[in-house]
Write an enzyme that holds these catalytic residues in place. Structure first.
Site, mmCIF file in Angstrom:
data_model
loop_
_atom_site.group_PDB
_atom_site.id
_atom_site.type_symbol
_atom_site.label_atom_id
_atom_site.label_comp_id
_atom_site.label_asym_id
_atom_site.label_seq_id
_atom_site.Cartn_x
_atom_site.Cartn_y
_atom_site.Cartn_z
ATOM 1 N N SER A 1 0.858 -1.186 0.000
ATOM 2 C CA SER A 1 0.000 0.000 0.000
ATOM 3 C C SER A 1 0.894 1.237 0.000
ATOM 4 O O SER A 1 1.750 1.369 -0.864
ATOM 5 C CB SER A 1 -0.967 -0.021 1.186
ATOM 6 O OG SER A 1 -1.901 1.043 1.106
ATOM 7 N N HIS B 1 -2.481 -1.176 -3.459
ATOM 8 C CA HIS B 1 -3.637 -0.286 -3.313
ATOM 9 C C HIS B 1 -3.474 0.922 -4.233
ATOM 10 O O HIS B 1 -2.582 1.747 -4.029
ATOM 11 C CB HIS B 1 -3.772 0.189 -1.870
ATOM 12 C CG HIS B 1 -4.099 -0.903 -0.909
ATOM 13 N ND1 HIS B 1 -3.869 -0.791 0.444
ATOM 14 C CD2 HIS B 1 -4.638 -2.134 -1.091
ATOM 15 C CE1 HIS B 1 -4.267 -1.901 1.048
ATOM 16 N NE2 HIS B 1 -4.714 -2.738 0.132
ATOM 17 N N ASP C 1 -4.709 -4.715 5.906
ATOM 18 C CA ASP C 1 -5.115 -5.531 4.771
ATOM 19 C C ASP C 1 -4.020 -6.533 4.427
ATOM 20 O O ASP C 1 -2.856 -6.171 4.309
ATOM 21 C CB ASP C 1 -5.413 -4.638 3.557
ATOM 22 C CG ASP C 1 -5.915 -5.425 2.360
ATOM 23 O OD1 ASP C 1 -6.558 -6.474 2.568
ATOM 24 O OD2 ASP C 1 -5.682 -4.985 1.212
#
Length: 353
Positions: A171, A197, A293
């Site tokens: 991310s 992401h 995540d």
């Protein structure tokens, strides 16, 4: 950790945008706008004089675009930068190149329902500015040359590892971290699947950018793509990517769906699918990112027999996702970023021996 307000410099060639961003950022109790600049030349003077904590930077400017400014600035005055990106094709490409040149993150300018979109963008920008203020970018000072690809490290053993799949999640800060891994791997390396992401439109540009620098082929994934040696598949923004077993090979499915763990694409979705379909043939890598995540998915991979690693705190932009993955037991080791490529080669050759 910083104390007091985050001091921000806003750089944008539009006086209206500078005013909107200044008002929006200034409305956050944790942020102080110390100056605005209409071009990179004025911005550099402000940086040298005021030493702001963070700079927001317009992607497309007439005299010098964001990426060129960063390439000149970061080796001399490293500063956390959040790009303010347009959604034009050129804007997307400059954004990706800017991340490679040292920017910490970006926000996209709204194109529809501008009133509501502007409010959401300001909220996102405030959050990312405060996060950027915690990031150490000093490694960009007098930046050394990139380490070479590990072309000799693979030997002949990787040819016997073609059924292996490398699964990477990332991310915030992940575009640079992933680049520093992928560009050092040999052309015949086992297939890699990545969830980074990133919103729709940017993943294709990012894949193309990686592809230009890598010995492996890199592309944005589509349903039916085979996970094959020499190929890196990047989850498309706005779609969930899963690995499935189809006969004697692995393929990916990319389809629209709800956010999982707050994201689409989600690292949890990719890694849970790898646990089901790839099992002990997978190696998981968790890179820098905010939140958790992927932690659940990486744990599922570990329980299915995969060997997993995570980026260590010192080399992370944000030690969130790797930290949670390690604490939950999905990742067994914390590894400095530049040690990950040779470690992956070693893990594969050990298994092939």
């Amino acid at each position: 950790m910083m104390s007091g307000k985050v001091r921000v410099l806003i750089v944008d060639d539009s006086a209206l945008v500078r005013q909107l961003l200044s008002k929006g950022l200034g409305s956050d109790a944790g942020i102080e706008v110390v100056a605005t600049a209409g071009d990179p030349y004025a911005a550099r003077d402000h940086i040298a004089r005021l030493r702001p904590d963070v700079m927001t930077l317009d992607v497309e400017m007439p005299r010098m675009d964001g990426v060129e400014f960063l390439r000149r600035l970061m080796p001399q005055y490293p500063i956390p930068v959040v790009m303010v990106s347009s959604l034009t094709q050129r804007g997307k490409q400059i954004t990706i190149d800017s991340l490679n040149a040292g920017a910490v993150d970006f926000v996209a300018k709204p194109t529809t329902d501008v009133a509501r979109g502007l409010k959401a963008m300001i909220l996102e920008l405030c959050a990312k500015v405060k996060l950027a203020a915690t990031v150490d970018v000093s490694h960009w000072k007098n930046r050394r040359k990139e380490l070479p690809k590990l072309l000799k490290a693979s030997g002949g053993a990787l040819a016997e590892s073609t059924d292996k799949v490398i699964v990477i999640g990332a991310s915030t800060g992940g575009t640079e971290a992933t680049r520093r891994i992928i560009t050092r791997l040999p052309a015949g390396f086992p297939g890699i699947v990545i969830t980074q992401h990133m919103p729709p439109g940017f993943t294709q540009m990012y894949a193309e950018s990686l592809n230009r620098e890598s010995a492996m082929q890199v592309r944005e994934a589509k349903t039916g793509d085979r996970v094959a040696p020499g190929l890196v598949l990047l989850a498309p923004g706005g779609k969930q990517m899963r690995v499935i077993r189809s006969g004697g090979r692995y393929e990916v499915i990319c389809e629209a769906g709800p956010k999982v763990s707050g994201h689409c694409p989600s690292v949890d979705v990719l890694m849970e699918s790898a646990a089901r379909s790839v099992g002990g043939n997978a190696i998981g890598v968790m890179l820098t990112g905010m939140g958790s995540d992927g932690a659940r998915g990486m744990l599922a991979m570990a329980r299915a027999g995969a060997r997993n690693i995570a980026q260590d705190e010192a080399s992370c932009v944000v030690f969130g996702m790797p930290k949670v993955a390690f604490e939950m037991g999905g990742a067994k080791r914390l590894v400095p970023l530049d040690d990950i490529p040779p470690l992956l080669v070693g893990m594969l050759t050990e298994r092939a021996a």
